[in-house]
Design a protein around this motif. Structure first.
Motif, PDB file in Angstrom:
ATOM      1  N   GLY A 198      72.431  72.135 112.248  1.00 15.49           N
ATOM      2  CA  GLY A 198      70.998  72.362 112.455  1.00 15.49           C
ATOM      3  C   GLY A 198      70.157  71.296 111.778  1.00 15.49           C
ATOM      4  N   ALA A 199      70.615  70.837 110.608  1.00 16.82           N
ATOM      5  CA  ALA A 199      69.848  69.812 109.883  1.00 16.82           C
ATOM      6  C   ALA A 199      69.751  68.555 110.728  1.00 16.82           C
ATOM      7  CB  ALA A 199      70.515  69.505 108.549  1.00 16.82           C
ATOM      8  N   ALA A 200      70.851  68.207 111.381  1.00 12.49           N
ATOM      9  CA  ALA A 200      70.837  67.006 112.220  1.00 12.49           C
ATOM     10  C   ALA A 200      69.874  67.209 113.389  1.00 12.49           C
ATOM     11  CB  ALA A 200      72.241  66.705 112.719  1.00 12.49           C
ATOM     12  N   ARG A 201      69.932  68.386 113.982  1.00 12.39           N
ATOM     13  CA  ARG A 201      69.067  68.623 115.150  1.00 12.39           C
ATOM     14  C   ARG A 201      67.591  68.658 114.779  1.00 12.39           C
ATOM     15  NH1 ARG A 201      72.864  72.716 118.771  1.00 12.39           N
ATOM     16  NH2 ARG A 201      74.581  71.221 118.839  1.00 12.39           N
ATOM     17  N   LEU A 202      67.291  69.111 113.563  1.00 13.36           N
ATOM     18  CA  LEU A 202      65.880  69.183 113.141  1.00 13.36           C
ATOM     19  C   LEU A 202      65.448  67.943 112.344  1.00 13.36           C
ATOM     20  CD1 LEU A 202      65.667  72.921 111.941  1.00 13.36           C
ATOM     21  CD2 LEU A 202      64.649  71.931 113.998  1.00 13.36           C
ATOM     22  N   HIS A 203      66.370  67.003 112.181  1.00 13.88           N
ATOM     23  CA  HIS A 203      66.114  65.779 111.397  1.00 13.88           C
ATOM     24  C   HIS A 203      65.658  66.116 109.974  1.00 13.88           C
ATOM     25  CE1 HIS A 203      66.608  63.782 115.174  1.00 13.88           C
ATOM     26  NE2 HIS A 203      65.641  64.510 115.694  1.00 13.88           N
ATOM     27  N   LEU A 204      66.337  67.040 109.343  1.00 13.50           N
ATOM     28  CA  LEU A 204      66.001  67.394 107.952  1.00 13.50           C
ATOM     29  C   LEU A 204      66.837  66.523 107.017  1.00 13.50           C
ATOM     30  CD1 LEU A 204      66.024  71.294 108.252  1.00 13.50           C
ATOM     31  CD2 LEU A 204      64.046  69.767 108.307  1.00 13.50           C
ATOM     32  N   ASP A 205      66.249  66.133 105.897  1.00 12.42           N
ATOM     33  CA  ASP A 205      67.036  65.308 104.975  1.00 12.42           C
ATOM     34  C   ASP A 205      67.921  66.185 104.079  1.00 12.42           C
ATOM     35  OD1 ASP A 205      65.154  66.378 103.367  1.00 12.42           O
ATOM     36  OD2 ASP A 205      64.224  64.485 102.743  1.00 12.42           O
ATOM     37  N   LYS A 206      68.708  65.535 103.257  1.00 16.74           N
ATOM     38  CA  LYS A 206      69.668  66.184 102.345  1.00 16.74           C
ATOM     39  C   LYS A 206      70.572  67.180 103.081  1.00 16.74           C
ATOM     40  CE  LYS A 206      66.778  65.658  98.305  1.00 16.74           C
ATOM     41  NZ  LYS A 206      65.627  66.233  97.670  1.00 16.74           N
ATOM     42  N   GLY A 207      70.893  66.872 104.311  1.00 17.61           N
ATOM     43  CA  GLY A 207      71.789  67.744 105.075  1.00 17.61           C
ATOM     44  C   GLY A 207      71.233  69.137 105.262  1.00 17.61           C
ATOM     45  N   GLY A 208      69.911  69.270 105.147  1.00 16.37           N
ATOM     46  CA  GLY A 208      69.296  70.580 105.336  1.00 16.37           C
ATOM     47  C   GLY A 208      69.349  71.439 104.079  1.00 16.37           C
ATOM     48  N   ARG A 209      69.820  70.846 102.987  1.00 18.74           N
ATOM     49  CA  ARG A 209      69.956  71.645 101.762  1.00 18.74           C
ATOM     50  C   ARG A 209      68.913  71.293 100.714  1.00 18.74           C
ATOM     51  NH1 ARG A 209      75.151  74.424 101.608  1.00 18.74           N
ATOM     52  NH2 ARG A 209      76.263  73.919 103.509  1.00 18.74           N
ATOM     53  N   GLY A 210      67.822  70.661 101.149  1.00 18.57           N
ATOM     54  CA  GLY A 210      66.767  70.260 100.215  1.00 18.57           C
ATOM     55  C   GLY A 210      66.040  71.459  99.621  1.00 18.57           C
ATOM     56  N   SER A 211      65.885  72.510 100.387  1.00 14.21           N
ATOM     57  CA  SER A 211      65.240  73.726  99.879  1.00 14.21           C
ATOM     58  C   SER A 211      65.841  74.912 100.640  1.00 14.21           C
ATOM     59  CB  SER A 211      63.732  73.677 100.141  1.00 14.21           C
ATOM     60  OG  SER A 211      63.498  73.748 101.545  1.00 14.21           O
ATOM     61  N   LEU A 212      65.575  76.110 100.128  1.00 17.65           N
ATOM     62  CA  LEU A 212      66.110  77.300 100.795  1.00 17.65           C
ATOM     63  C   LEU A 212      65.525  77.412 102.205  1.00 17.65           C
ATOM     64  CD1 LEU A 212      67.831  79.879 100.675  1.00 17.65           C
ATOM     65  CD2 LEU A 212      65.864  81.067  99.713  1.00 17.65           C
ATOM     66  N   ALA A 213      64.210  77.108 102.315  1.00 19.11           N
ATOM     67  CA  ALA A 213      63.557  77.210 103.631  1.00 19.11           C
ATOM     68  C   ALA A 213      64.202  76.242 104.629  1.00 19.11           C
ATOM     69  CB  ALA A 213      62.066  76.931 103.492  1.00 19.11           C
ATOM     70  N   ASP A 214      64.504  75.031 104.172  1.00 19.51           N
ATOM     71  CA  ASP A 214      65.173  74.056 105.043  1.00 19.51           C
ATOM     72  C   ASP A 214      66.532  74.598 105.495  1.00 19.51           C
ATOM     73  OD1 ASP A 214      63.137  72.262 104.810  1.00 19.51           O
ATOM     74  OD2 ASP A 214      64.333  70.643 103.894  1.00 19.51           O
ATOM     75  N   ALA A 215      67.295  75.087 104.517  1.00 19.46           N
ATOM     76  CA  ALA A 215      68.644  75.571 104.834  1.00 19.46           C
ATOM     77  C   ALA A 215      68.574  76.727 105.833  1.00 19.46           C
ATOM     78  CB  ALA A 215      69.357  76.015 103.556  1.00 19.46           C
ATOM     79  N   GLN A 216      67.573  77.589 105.646  1.00 15.41           N
ATOM     80  CA  GLN A 216      67.479  78.756 106.527  1.00 15.41           C
ATOM     81  C   GLN A 216      67.070  78.348 107.942  1.00 15.41           C
ATOM     82  OE1 GLN A 216      65.298  81.634 103.858  1.00 15.41           O
ATOM     83  NE2 GLN A 216      67.350  82.511 103.887  1.00 15.41           N
TER      84      GLN A 216
END
Ligand code: GLU
Length: 373
Positions: free
Chosen positions: A63-81
């Motif tokens: 999901g992180a890749a699809r949403l282009h989130l940094d830190k593999g989507g683990r930058g914050s709880l909201a990102d990870a969720q």
């Protein structure tokens, strides 16, 4: 207790945990070839008649890749969720497709820690898993990352896999790692040796988890694998760490006989402790002679054999089962609350359906959730 990796992987019911870095490459692309070969491994185990449960990570990474989130989507709880909620759709369809290519049916289950801690929800999860396995499906389980909050998260799928093994009544767990198993030092160092068998997860063993080793995009390094081994040990279930990075890793680990086995010393006794030990029964079921005999032979407690009920208990509570003379025979988790038990005691399945207005459960206390005293 399995002596070899091959024995362990031959368990009639096996939980296999697959981490994010095996499924998703650092750019966020699915490692399709690896997954296809892994699906062949699963097909081969199914052909041998084994029940397989897969615990799969990868939702956050995908999901992180699809949403282009940094830190593999683990930058914050909201990102990870957010990442998990996007990634989980892709993950589920991947498994469905890959297993489907071999005529296997994938079933998705998303669970939170509290689902497995609450005894009623635990029973529900156990019943669903049992039914799926009975129908020959392959449950693919992940944590429900999108709604689990930090405080109530498993946080890593290694520990989730050990808990799932308990719920699924599995005889073994295999955690796929990016190294061959547990080493007595840094796995990258020349003089470190692979430990083939761990009898007990002692504090010294826990110290062997080298920080920083383990996948870059998942959350589970060796420390969480050792915690998983502890949970499995407590539940009496042997666990192995094997190298997942090879193609067809299960058949390869079986033929190489390479990996670390954590023997579960306590065996069935652990389950007894878990079921009975600390918990005070909330009620009593009195059963007739026929039911008492069947019980001793390993049967479940059916409503038809119950002649009396004492106490107020809810579905999922611990109840003690006594014979007509008050002798304590068994204890286990009630599938119904006391009130419903009173409604259906002494009735056949057909009579219960008529009385309850819905299809009754298979038993009042299922043998899988009961121990003889
Ligand atoms: N549940 C997380 C996911 O699907 C992974 C947890 C872990 O890395 O163990 O991405």
């Amino acid at each position: 207790m399995p002596k070899t990796i091959s024995d362990l992987l031959n368990a009639p019911r096996l939980v296999v945990k697959v981490g994010s870095s095996l499924l998703v490459d650092p750019t966020g692309a699915v490692r399709t070839r690896w997954l296809a070969r892994f699906a062949e491994d699963i097909r081969d185990l199914k052909r041998k008649g084994q029940d397989i449960v897969i615990v799969s990570s990868g939702a956050i990474a995908l999901g992180a890749a699809r949403l282009h989130l940094d830190k593999g989507g683990r930058g914050s709880l909201a990102d990870a969720q957010a990442a998990a909620s996007v990634g989980q759709i892709g993950l589920a369809s991947l498994w469905s497709e890959m297993l489907g290519a071999h005529g296997l049916v994938a079933a998705q289950l998303l669970v939170t820690l509290s689902d497995l801690e609450d005894r009623r929800r635990y029973l529900n999860a156990a019943a669903t898993l049992a039914r799926l396995l009975d129908a020959d499906a392959i449950p693919v389980i992940n944590e429900n990352d999108s709604i689990a909050t930090e405080e109530i998260r498993f946080g890593d799928n290694d520990r989730l896999a050990a808990r799932v093994a308990q719920v699924a009544q599995a005889q073994a767990v295999a955690l796929l790692s990016d190294v061959d198993g547990l080493y007595d030092g840094d796995p990258r160092a020349e003089n470190s040796r692979l430990i083939p068998l761990v009898e007990r997860v002692t504090p010294e063993i826990m110290e062997m988890a080298v920080p920083g080793i383990g996948s870059g995009i998942g959350s589970g390094g060796m420390a969480s694998k050792l915690e998983a081994a502890q949970i499995a040990d407590r539940a009496g279930i042997p666990l192995a760490i094997i190298n997942g990075t090879h193609e067809a890793p299960l058949s390869r680990a079986a033929s190489d006989a390479r990996g670390t086995i954590f023997a579960a010393q306590r065996g069935a006794r652990a389950r007894q402790v878990w079921l009975g030990g600390r918990l005070a029964p909330a009620g009593t079921l009195i059963v007739d002679a026929g039911c008492a005999t069947a019980l001793a032979d390993g049967a479940s407690v059916l409503a038809a054999g119950i002649t009396g009920i004492e106490g107020e208990f809810r579905r999922g509570d611990l109840v003690v089962i006594v014979d007509a003379n008050g002798r304590r025979m068994a204890q286990g988790l009630a599938e119904y609350g006391a009130q419903e038990c009173r409604t259906i005691m002494g009735l056949s399945q057909a009579q219960q359906a008529a009385r309850l207005g819905y299809a009754p459960r298979a038993a009042v206390v299922h043998r899988d959730h009961m121990v003889l005293l």
